[in-house]
Design an enzyme around this catalytic site. Structure first.
Site, PDB file in Angstrom:
ATOM      1  CD  GLU A 426      -2.743  -0.302  -0.445  1.00  0.00           C
ATOM      2  OE1 GLU A 426      -2.723   0.726  -1.138  1.00  0.00           O
ATOM      3  OE2 GLU A 426      -3.062  -1.401  -0.901  1.00  0.00           O
TER       4      GLU A 426
HETATM    5  C1  LIG Z   1       2.511  -9.724   0.732  1.00  0.00           C
HETATM    6  C2  LIG Z   1       2.343  -8.646  -0.282  1.00  0.00           C
HETATM    7  C3  LIG Z   1       1.068  -8.315  -0.718  1.00  0.00           C
HETATM    8  C4  LIG Z   1       0.899  -7.341  -1.706  1.00  0.00           C
HETATM    9  N1  LIG Z   1      -0.360  -7.073  -2.192  1.00  0.00           N
HETATM   10  C5  LIG Z   1      -0.487  -6.289  -3.294  1.00  0.00           C
HETATM   11  C6  LIG Z   1      -1.746  -6.160  -3.963  1.00  0.00           C
HETATM   12  O1  LIG Z   1      -2.762  -6.714  -3.534  1.00  0.00           O
HETATM   13  N2  LIG Z   1      -1.812  -5.428  -5.105  1.00  0.00           N
HETATM   14  C7  LIG Z   1      -0.719  -4.798  -5.618  1.00  0.00           C
HETATM   15  O2  LIG Z   1      -0.840  -4.164  -6.651  1.00  0.00           O
HETATM   16  N3  LIG Z   1       0.494  -4.879  -5.003  1.00  0.00           N
HETATM   17  C8  LIG Z   1       0.626  -5.608  -3.857  1.00  0.00           C
HETATM   18  N4  LIG Z   1       1.851  -5.731  -3.241  1.00  0.00           N
HETATM   19  C9  LIG Z   1       2.976  -5.013  -3.797  1.00  0.00           C
HETATM   20  C10 LIG Z   1       3.437  -3.862  -2.918  1.00  0.00           C
HETATM   21  O3  LIG Z   1       2.491  -2.823  -2.952  1.00  0.00           O
HETATM   22  C11 LIG Z   1       4.836  -3.453  -3.384  1.00  0.00           C
HETATM   23  O4  LIG Z   1       5.717  -4.481  -2.975  1.00  0.00           O
HETATM   24  C12 LIG Z   1       5.264  -2.116  -2.821  1.00  0.00           C
HETATM   25  O5  LIG Z   1       4.502  -1.085  -3.398  1.00  0.00           O
HETATM   26  C13 LIG Z   1       6.743  -1.825  -3.054  1.00  0.00           C
HETATM   27  O6  LIG Z   1       7.117  -2.052  -4.387  1.00  0.00           O
HETATM   28  P1  LIG Z   1       8.391  -2.973  -4.690  1.00  0.00           P
HETATM   29  O7  LIG Z   1       8.216  -4.242  -3.962  1.00  0.00           O
HETATM   30  O8  LIG Z   1       8.599  -3.024  -6.145  1.00  0.00           O
HETATM   31  O9  LIG Z   1       9.598  -2.210  -4.001  1.00  0.00           O
HETATM   32  P2  LIG Z   1      10.461  -1.046  -4.682  1.00  0.00           P
HETATM   33  O10 LIG Z   1       9.558  -0.042  -5.289  1.00  0.00           O
HETATM   34  O11 LIG Z   1      11.509  -1.661  -5.529  1.00  0.00           O
HETATM   35  O12 LIG Z   1      11.138  -0.391  -3.399  1.00  0.00           O
HETATM   36  C14 LIG Z   1      12.364  -0.846  -2.805  1.00  0.00           C
HETATM   37  C15 LIG Z   1      12.805   0.197  -1.768  1.00  0.00           C
HETATM   38  O13 LIG Z   1      13.084   1.428  -2.429  1.00  0.00           O
HETATM   39  C16 LIG Z   1      12.291   2.478  -1.875  1.00  0.00           C
HETATM   40  N5  LIG Z   1      11.884   3.376  -2.949  1.00  0.00           N
HETATM   41  C17 LIG Z   1      11.370   3.061  -4.159  1.00  0.00           C
HETATM   42  N6  LIG Z   1      11.089   4.190  -4.857  1.00  0.00           N
HETATM   43  C18 LIG Z   1      11.406   5.220  -4.065  1.00  0.00           C
HETATM   44  C19 LIG Z   1      11.324   6.643  -4.204  1.00  0.00           C
HETATM   45  N7  LIG Z   1      10.836   7.232  -5.294  1.00  0.00           N
HETATM   46  N8  LIG Z   1      11.780   7.401  -3.178  1.00  0.00           N
HETATM   47  C20 LIG Z   1      12.258   6.828  -2.061  1.00  0.00           C
HETATM   48  N9  LIG Z   1      12.352   5.511  -1.861  1.00  0.00           N
HETATM   49  C21 LIG Z   1      11.930   4.714  -2.852  1.00  0.00           C
HETATM   50  C22 LIG Z   1      11.097   1.789  -1.230  1.00  0.00           C
HETATM   51  O14 LIG Z   1      10.539   2.573  -0.179  1.00  0.00           O
HETATM   52  C23 LIG Z   1      11.724   0.489  -0.735  1.00  0.00           C
HETATM   53  O15 LIG Z   1      12.313   0.705   0.521  1.00  0.00           O
HETATM   54  C24 LIG Z   1       2.034  -6.662  -2.222  1.00  0.00           C
HETATM   55  C25 LIG Z   1       3.310  -6.980  -1.744  1.00  0.00           C
HETATM   56  C26 LIG Z   1       3.468  -7.957  -0.808  1.00  0.00           C
HETATM   57  C27 LIG Z   1       4.867  -8.302  -0.357  1.00  0.00           C
END
Ligand SMILES: Cc1cc2nc3c(=O)[nH]c(=O)nc-3n(C[C@H](O)[C@H](O)[C@H](O)COP(=O)(O)OP(=O)(O)OC[C@H]3O[C@@H](n4cnc5c(N)ncnc54)[C@H](O)[C@@H]3O)c2cc1C
Length: 567
Positions: A426
């Site tokens: 989220e």
């Molecule tokens: C159990 C689980 C359930 C989920 N359920 C859903 C769902 O129902 N629907 C859905 O669509 N998604 C879902 N997600 C996905 C979730 O919303 C994403 O994992 C989350 O938004 C982070 O994206 P990412 O994993 O690609 O991390 P990344 O975006 O790669 O982030 C990695 C790190 O970099 C930081 N970062 C990235 N961009 C920036 C920025 N611009 N500025 C500062 N810091 C930054 C982040 O804060 C994080 O610490 C789920 C994930 C999990 C693990």
């Protein structure tokens, strides 16, 4: 000790802290009288205690799984869902025109929190449906509303949200899923989504996916994204689930926790979908769902904190170690510190969540822009502080258990493992904090300043009866105001972002103190006062260090070159 719904906390918070009477005095929520609220909390609490809490451990031990392409949920979850659906807890705040109860979000948030304390993995399913319901209510065509909303609210069908792709996580604008118009008002949606919570189940007749995808003329980035409703089964002319749509669950993730909730990789191969909102206006529609979910996820953190606290308290009351007056570890000062911090923090996070929900209700009931701005300001704080509190409290709960906290059979670590993801999904908590110091300060800090004025005015008034508590609250608020002004004055956004997380925490600390102070005023000689005094004396002072970090700027963070990091 089995889970016990904290009804008296909600009642106190509604009555004395977050101004529920104001909500109930609006025409929109005139039916939410104290009696109704009390009956609902009691009924929902009973369902959480008796039906959902017993499902917490089995879901952890027997995760959701894919068997020959069919998703199987943990034992007992189908009955759990049935109880949630039949209780009417999914459509509590839904529009009565489509089968909802039209109750305030403040009340729904309390019920959602209880459900997450009882069984977080299962509670994520109705939470997803609720977000979808709100998005459809605001942005879908009348036909879609008439067909889908009653089924989603009754729990016959369930909802999901599909944003994330392998290369598009926090950067949603990088998504590559596509949608092609079919020429008959429908669209063909193709692409792969990852991490989709409750992407399928074996207990609802249909699963309705809200999918972000790009139309052929959609520009790159978030401005070119549209939102589509893509059901697992295409409704026939009577609105019943008909032929299977061209989508499938490819796999289910193996996770650190939240095992009962299937986290799915979804494949869409020209699946038939209907647009929700305007073409290229998908993000606006999705934001409705995400804001709802952010409040809900903050509540998940609070629920996990409550569950972990109750679990740790039960252990502390039984475990004999060392010579103490009662014979158990609850008399050791450090165990007291842990339990008091857990309880005081949970109360603060719960109050912030309910204040957030109350502001949403007042905005909806009055249309007043100031309430809207208050709700928007509180949303990232509620999400990030609620989930951090869930993590911190459940981690402390493991510590209270000593070595047994590390042993799975006590169940202490499950709270920690399950809630850990709430700071990630989220919108990560880092992204929430950036939202607070950037978008939510685009008004020059006005909404924040109005809230700080209120807190200071209240502290001034409380000085007459509780000077030792009111004084520190006023001083902390004044320091927060100075840092807020510093943040607003930074034109270099990276200087703001560098301190965004500590700033958000300091803000939450001050809010928590404000709500504790109100609770202490309501019950000046009881446990509420003692808890408030502990929070204000022991936890509030963290704001000093947090605000220093918040104003440190970005230079130190970039002082090491990437090569120096690696060396
Ligand atoms: C159990 C689980 C359930 C989920 N359920 C859903 C769902 O129902 N629907 C859905 O669509 N998604 C879902 N997600 C996905 C979730 O919303 C994403 O994992 C989350 O938004 C982070 O994206 P990412 O994993 O690609 O991390 P990344 O975006 O790669 O982030 C990695 C790190 O970099 C930081 N970062 C990235 N961009 C920036 C920025 N611009 N500025 C500062 N810091 C930054 C982040 O804060 C994080 O610490 C789920 C994930 C999990 C693990």
């Amino acid at each position: 000790m089995p889970y016990r719904a904290p009804i008296s906390d909600y009642e106190l918070l509604f009555r004395h802290v977050v101004g529920f009477d104001q909500i109930a005095s609006t025409e929109k929520f005139s039916e939410a009288s104290e009696d109704v609220v009390s009956a609902i909390l009691t009924e929902a609490g009973k369902m959480c205690e008796e039906v959902m809490a017993p499902l917490q451990r089995p879901g952890d031990l027997e995760p959701a799984r894919l068997e020959n392409g069919v998703l199987r949920t943990s034992s007992g979850y189908a009955d759990g869902w049935k109880a949630i659906a039949e209780g009417g807890w999914i459509g509590m705040s839904g529009d009565p025109e489509h089968g909802g109860m039209g109750l305030p979000m403040a009340l729904t948030s309390a019920v959602n929190e209880m459900m997450s304390a009882a069984c977080l993995s299962l509670q994520l399913a109705p939470l997803m449906s609720q977000g979808q319901i709100e998005a459809l209510e605001h942005h879908a065509s009348d036909e879609l509303k008439t067909l889908y909303l009653p089924k989603l609210m009754s729990g016959e069908w369930s909802g999901t949200m599909n944003l994330t792709e392998a290369q598009a996580g926090s950067d949603v604008g990088a998504l590559s899923s596509k949608a092609e118009p079919n020429g008959d008002g429908t669209y063909s949606v193709s692409g792969q989504k990852i991490f989709i919570s409750w992407g399928d189940n074996d207990f609802t007749e249909n699963v309705c996916h809200l999918v972000l995808a790009r139309l052929p003329d959609g520009v790159p980035g978030t401005k070119g994204i549209s939102l589509f409703l893509v059901p697992k089964y295409l409704p026939d002319e009577d609105g019943n689930p008909g032929v299977a749509n061209d989508l499938k669950v490819v796999s289910v993730e193996h996770k650190m926790g939240l095992h009962g909730s299937p986290t799915c990789v979804m494949q869409y191969d020209g699946a038939k979908g209907w647009i929700v909102g305007k073409e290229h206006g998908g993000m606006a529609a999705m934001f409705t769902m995400m804001n709802n979910a952010r409040l809900g996820v903050g509540g998940q953190g609070v629920g996990a904190a409550e569950g972990a606290y109750q679990h740790a308290l039960a252990y502390a009351l039984e475990r004999k170690q060392g010579k103490t007056p009662s014979g158990t570890i609850i008399d050791h000062a450090d165990v007291r510190r842990m339990l008091m911090s857990m309880r005081a923090d949970t109360f603060a996070a719960r109050a912030i969540m309910l204040a957030n929900a109350a502001a949403i209700d007042m905005a909806n009931a009055t249309g007043d822009a100031e309430w809207g701005a208050r709700a928007a300001l509180l949303t990232p704080i509620c999400k990030a502080f609620g989930t951090e509190t869930g993590i911190r409290v459940s981690e402390t709960g493991v510590q209270v258990h000593g070595g047994m906290g590390f042993i799975e059979e006590t169940g202490a670590s499950q709270y920690y493992r399950d809630v850990r993801v709430t700071a990630i999904y989220e919108g990560t908590n880092g992204i929430q904090a950036m939202d607070l110091v950037a978008r939510k300060m685009m008004d020059g800090g006005e909404a924040a300043s109005r809230l700080l004025d209120e807190i200071e005015d209240h502290a001034e008034q409380a000085r007459a009866t509780l000077p030792d508590l009111a004084g520190p609250v006023w001083e902390a608020t004044e320091s927060l105001r100075e840092t807020t002004e510093w943040i607003v004055a930074q034109s270099n956004m990276n200087a703001r972002f560098a301190g965004a997380v500590p700033y958000l925490h300091a803000f939450a600390r001050v809010l928590g103190a404000h709500y504790h102070l109100k609770a202490a005023q309501a019950e000046p000689s009881g446990p509420r006062f003692k808890l408030a005094r502990y929070y204000i004396n022991a936890l509030l002072p963290e704001y000093v260090g947090l605000l220093a970090q918040a104003q440190n700027g970005a230079d130190d963070l970039y002082a090491l070159s990437v090569e120096e990091f690696v060396a």
